[in-house]
Design a protein around this motif. Structure first.
Motif, PDB file in Angstrom:
ATOM      1  N   ILE A   1      23.685  85.762  12.309  1.00 65.29           N
ATOM      2  CA  ILE A   1      23.238  86.293  13.601  1.00 65.29           C
ATOM      3  C   ILE A   1      24.124  85.784  14.731  1.00 65.29           C
ATOM      4  O   ILE A   1      24.458  86.518  15.644  1.00 65.29           O
ATOM      5  N   LEU A   2      24.549  84.530  14.652  1.00 63.52           N
ATOM      6  CA  LEU A   2      25.438  83.977  15.671  1.00 63.52           C
ATOM      7  C   LEU A   2      26.763  84.738  15.690  1.00 63.52           C
ATOM      8  O   LEU A   2      27.260  85.127  16.759  1.00 63.52           O
ATOM      9  N   ARG A   3      27.325  84.978  14.527  1.00 62.64           N
ATOM     10  CA  ARG A   3      28.595  85.707  14.443  1.00 62.64           C
ATOM     11  C   ARG A   3      28.435  87.151  14.907  1.00 62.64           C
ATOM     12  O   ARG A   3      29.324  87.687  15.580  1.00 62.64           O
ATOM     13  N   THR A   4      27.316  87.779  14.584  1.00 66.59           N
ATOM     14  CA  THR A   4      27.072  89.156  15.028  1.00 66.59           C
ATOM     15  C   THR A   4      26.923  89.208  16.547  1.00 66.59           C
ATOM     16  O   THR A   4      27.464  90.105  17.204  1.00 66.59           O
ATOM     17  N   MET A   5      26.199  88.249  17.118  1.00 63.69           N
ATOM     18  CA  MET A   5      26.061  88.195  18.581  1.00 63.69           C
ATOM     19  C   MET A   5      27.424  87.998  19.240  1.00 63.69           C
ATOM     20  O   MET A   5      27.736  88.658  20.231  1.00 63.69           O
ATOM     21  N   ALA A   6      28.221  87.092  18.684  1.00 65.15           N
ATOM     22  CA  ALA A   6      29.548  86.839  19.252  1.00 65.15           C
ATOM     23  C   ALA A   6      30.412  88.087  19.165  1.00 65.15           C
ATOM     24  O   ALA A   6      31.106  88.437  20.138  1.00 65.15           O
ATOM     25  N   ALA A   7      30.373  88.784  18.044  1.00 60.57           N
ATOM     26  CA  ALA A   7      31.159  90.010  17.889  1.00 60.57           C
ATOM     27  C   ALA A   7      30.701  91.072  18.890  1.00 60.57           C
ATOM     28  O   ALA A   7      31.522  91.798  19.461  1.00 60.57           O
ATOM     29  N   THR A   8      29.407  91.138  19.140  1.00 60.80           N
ATOM     30  CA  THR A   8      28.871  92.101  20.112  1.00 60.80           C
ATOM     31  C   THR A   8      29.352  91.774  21.518  1.00 60.80           C
ATOM     32  O   THR A   8      29.760  92.660  22.275  1.00 60.80           O
ATOM     33  N   ILE A   9      29.334  90.494  21.869  1.00 58.45           N
ATOM     34  CA  ILE A   9      29.734  90.087  23.219  1.00 58.45           C
ATOM     35  C   ILE A   9      31.224  90.327  23.462  1.00 58.45           C
ATOM     36  O   ILE A   9      31.621  90.709  24.561  1.00 58.45           O
ATOM     37  N   VAL A  10      32.068  90.144  22.458  1.00 56.16           N
ATOM     38  CA  VAL A  10      33.508  90.331  22.656  1.00 56.16           C
ATOM     39  C   VAL A  10      33.951  91.766  22.381  1.00 56.16           C
ATOM     40  O   VAL A  10      35.132  92.083  22.515  1.00 56.16           O
ATOM     41  N   SER A  11      33.007  92.648  22.035  1.00 50.31           N
ATOM     42  CA  SER A  11      33.340  94.059  21.799  1.00 50.31           C
ATOM     43  C   SER A  11      33.660  94.740  23.127  1.00 50.31           C
ATOM     44  O   SER A  11      33.320  94.222  24.199  1.00 50.31           O
ATOM     45  N   PRO A  12      34.312  95.926  23.094  1.00 53.02           N
ATOM     46  CA  PRO A  12      34.627  96.631  24.349  1.00 53.02           C
ATOM     47  C   PRO A  12      33.398  96.893  25.221  1.00 53.02           C
ATOM     48  O   PRO A  12      33.468  96.749  26.446  1.00 53.02           O
ATOM     49  N   SER A  13      32.260  97.226  24.619  1.00 52.70           N
ATOM     50  CA  SER A  13      31.068  97.454  25.442  1.00 52.70           C
ATOM     51  C   SER A  13      30.449  96.136  25.905  1.00 52.70           C
ATOM     52  O   SER A  13      29.835  96.067  26.968  1.00 52.70           O
ATOM     53  N   GLY A  14      30.622  95.087  25.126  1.00 48.81           N
ATOM     54  CA  GLY A  14      30.052  93.793  25.483  1.00 48.81           C
ATOM     55  C   GLY A  14      30.832  93.072  26.557  1.00 48.81           C
ATOM     56  O   GLY A  14      30.261  92.312  27.347  1.00 48.81           O
ATOM     57  N   ILE A  15      32.134  93.306  26.613  1.00 54.54           N
ATOM     58  CA  ILE A  15      32.974  92.589  27.587  1.00 54.54           C
ATOM     59  C   ILE A  15      32.530  92.861  29.023  1.00 54.54           C
ATOM     60  O   ILE A  15      32.677  92.014  29.897  1.00 54.54           O
ATOM     61  N   LYS A  16      31.947  94.021  29.263  1.00 52.95           N
ATOM     62  CA  LYS A  16      31.464  94.356  30.605  1.00 52.95           C
ATOM     63  C   LYS A  16      30.297  93.466  31.026  1.00 52.95           C
ATOM     64  O   LYS A  16      30.016  93.337  32.208  1.00 52.95           O
ATOM     65  N   LYS A  17      29.634  92.857  30.058  1.00 49.39           N
ATOM     66  CA  LYS A  17      28.462  92.031  30.347  1.00 49.39           C
ATOM     67  C   LYS A  17      28.823  90.564  30.602  1.00 49.39           C
ATOM     68  O   LYS A  17      27.967  89.787  31.022  1.00 49.39           O
ATOM     69  N   ILE A  18      30.070  90.189  30.359  1.00 49.58           N
ATOM     70  CA  ILE A  18      30.491  88.797  30.513  1.00 49.58           C
ATOM     71  C   ILE A  18      30.237  88.256  31.927  1.00 49.58           C
ATOM     72  O   ILE A  18      29.711  87.151  32.069  1.00 49.58           O
ATOM     73  N   PRO A  19      30.590  88.984  32.994  1.00 47.40           N
ATOM     74  CA  PRO A  19      30.320  88.421  34.334  1.00 47.40           C
ATOM     75  C   PRO A  19      28.832  88.103  34.566  1.00 47.40           C
ATOM     76  O   PRO A  19      28.503  87.059  35.118  1.00 47.40           O
ATOM     77  N   ARG A  20      27.937  88.974  34.102  1.00 54.45           N
ATOM     78  CA  ARG A  20      26.499  88.700  34.278  1.00 54.45           C
ATOM     79  C   ARG A  20      26.058  87.524  33.409  1.00 54.45           C
ATOM     80  O   ARG A  20      25.247  86.705  33.823  1.00 54.45           O
ATOM     81  N   LEU A  21      26.601  87.436  32.175  1.00 52.23           N
ATOM     82  CA  LEU A  21      26.262  86.296  31.317  1.00 52.23           C
ATOM     83  C   LEU A  21      26.741  84.997  31.947  1.00 52.23           C
ATOM     84  O   LEU A  21      26.036  83.989  31.915  1.00 52.23           O
ATOM     85  N   LEU A  22      27.946  85.005  32.508  1.00 53.40           N
ATOM     86  CA  LEU A  22      28.449  83.811  33.190  1.00 53.40           C
ATOM     87  C   LEU A  22      27.582  83.465  34.391  1.00 53.40           C
ATOM     88  O   LEU A  22      27.349  82.294  34.677  1.00 53.40           O
TER      89      LEU A  22
ATOM     90  N   ILE B   1      37.038  83.200  20.460  1.00 52.72           N
ATOM     91  CA  ILE B   1      36.265  84.110  19.603  1.00 52.72           C
ATOM     92  C   ILE B   1      36.863  85.505  19.628  1.00 52.72           C
ATOM     93  O   ILE B   1      36.993  86.150  18.583  1.00 52.72           O
ATOM     94  N   SER B   2      37.268  85.973  20.820  1.00 52.63           N
ATOM     95  CA  SER B   2      37.835  87.322  20.890  1.00 52.63           C
ATOM     96  C   SER B   2      39.185  87.398  20.187  1.00 52.63           C
ATOM     97  O   SER B   2      39.534  88.432  19.623  1.00 52.63           O
ATOM     98  N   HIS B   3      39.950  86.301  20.174  1.00 55.55           N
ATOM     99  CA  HIS B   3      41.261  86.293  19.523  1.00 55.55           C
ATOM    100  C   HIS B   3      41.147  86.066  18.016  1.00 55.55           C
ATOM    101  O   HIS B   3      41.761  86.764  17.220  1.00 55.55           O
ATOM    102  N   GLU B   4      40.357  85.084  17.622  1.00 53.28           N
ATOM    103  CA  GLU B   4      40.262  84.697  16.205  1.00 53.28           C
ATOM    104  C   GLU B   4      39.152  85.424  15.449  1.00 53.28           C
ATOM    105  O   GLU B   4      39.133  85.424  14.224  1.00 53.28           O
ATOM    106  N   GLY B   5      38.195  85.968  16.194  1.00 52.98           N
ATOM    107  CA  GLY B   5      37.059  86.623  15.547  1.00 52.98           C
ATOM    108  C   GLY B   5      35.889  85.671  15.394  1.00 52.98           C
ATOM    109  O   GLY B   5      36.052  84.450  15.454  1.00 52.98           O
ATOM    110  N   PRO B   6      34.708  86.228  15.184  1.00 46.22           N
ATOM    111  CA  PRO B   6      33.500  85.399  15.126  1.00 46.22           C
ATOM    112  C   PRO B   6      33.407  84.496  13.904  1.00 46.22           C
ATOM    113  O   PRO B   6      32.542  83.624  13.855  1.00 46.22           O
TER     114      PRO B   6
END
Length: 189
Positions: free
Chosen positions: A103-124, A147-152
């Motif tokens: 689940i941790l790896r799936t969440m990380a993959a979701t956050i670094v995905s193209p649709s997830g990257i838009k949410k980074i400013p709000r998460l920060l 994580i985005s470079h090496e993968g989850p």
């Protein structure tokens, strides 16, 4: 959390509040009791001693923070099932799931995905305004970049293993001293 400087692997250790900590005197000492009696400083010292490592930072957050982050990220798919971060935390807390690594790896993959990257400013924003921490946003961005470079798969999460028992209506987890000693090195393996 530990970051192996040689491999870049990120390890996360989950320690339950009912984990028994060795201490002085006849009273049972758990993570929760030490926190209540000695605060962050006392608990940090006790965990450093048990884990035989230095703890450089802390993160503390409450249920509403998890709810806001969960709502922002939305449901993720894990093994054909939709799950939210809030559900994942609750399942772990209630020990419905013994291994959070997927689940941790799936969440990380979701956050670094193209649709997830838009949410980074709000998460920060949530992280910097609603979380009590001494970990700087630049370190969090560094973790994100890794994580985005090496993968989850660079993420490892382990729960502190032990034998649970009950005394006077309270739950405790006895953890073998060798487990305390070796768990951090297992995270970077």
């Amino acid at each position: 959390m530990s970051i192996d400087s040689a491999t870049g692997k990120i390890g996360i250790l989950s320690v339950p509040i009912f984990a028994h900590l060795e201490g002085v005197g006849p009273q049972q000492a758990t993570v929760e009791l030490v926190w209540n009696r000695e605060g962050r400083t006392g608990l940090t010292k006790r965990l450093e001693s048990a884990l035989r490592t230095r703890i450089d930072g802390h993160i503390s957050f409450d249920q509403p923070v998890i709810e806001r982050a969960s709502n922002l990220i939305g449901a993720i798919e894990l093994e054909g099932t939709q799950i939210t971060i809030l559900q994942a935390f609750e399942d772990t807390r209630l020990e419905k799931r013994k291994n959070d690594q997927d689940i941790l790896r799936t969440m990380a993959a979701t956050i670094v995905s193209p649709s997830g990257i838009k949410k980074i400013p709000r998460l920060l924003w949530i992280f910097t305004s609603e979380v009590n921490t001494d970990i700087r946003p630049d370190l969090m961005l560094g973790i994100y970049r890794a994580i985005s470079h090496e993968g989850p798969t660079i993420l490892t999460k382990k729960a502190l293993r032990g034998k649970d028992y009950y005394r006077d209506g309270y739950r405790y987890r006895y953890v073998e001293p060798i487990t305390w000693k070796n768990i951090m090195s297992e995270l970077s393996a």
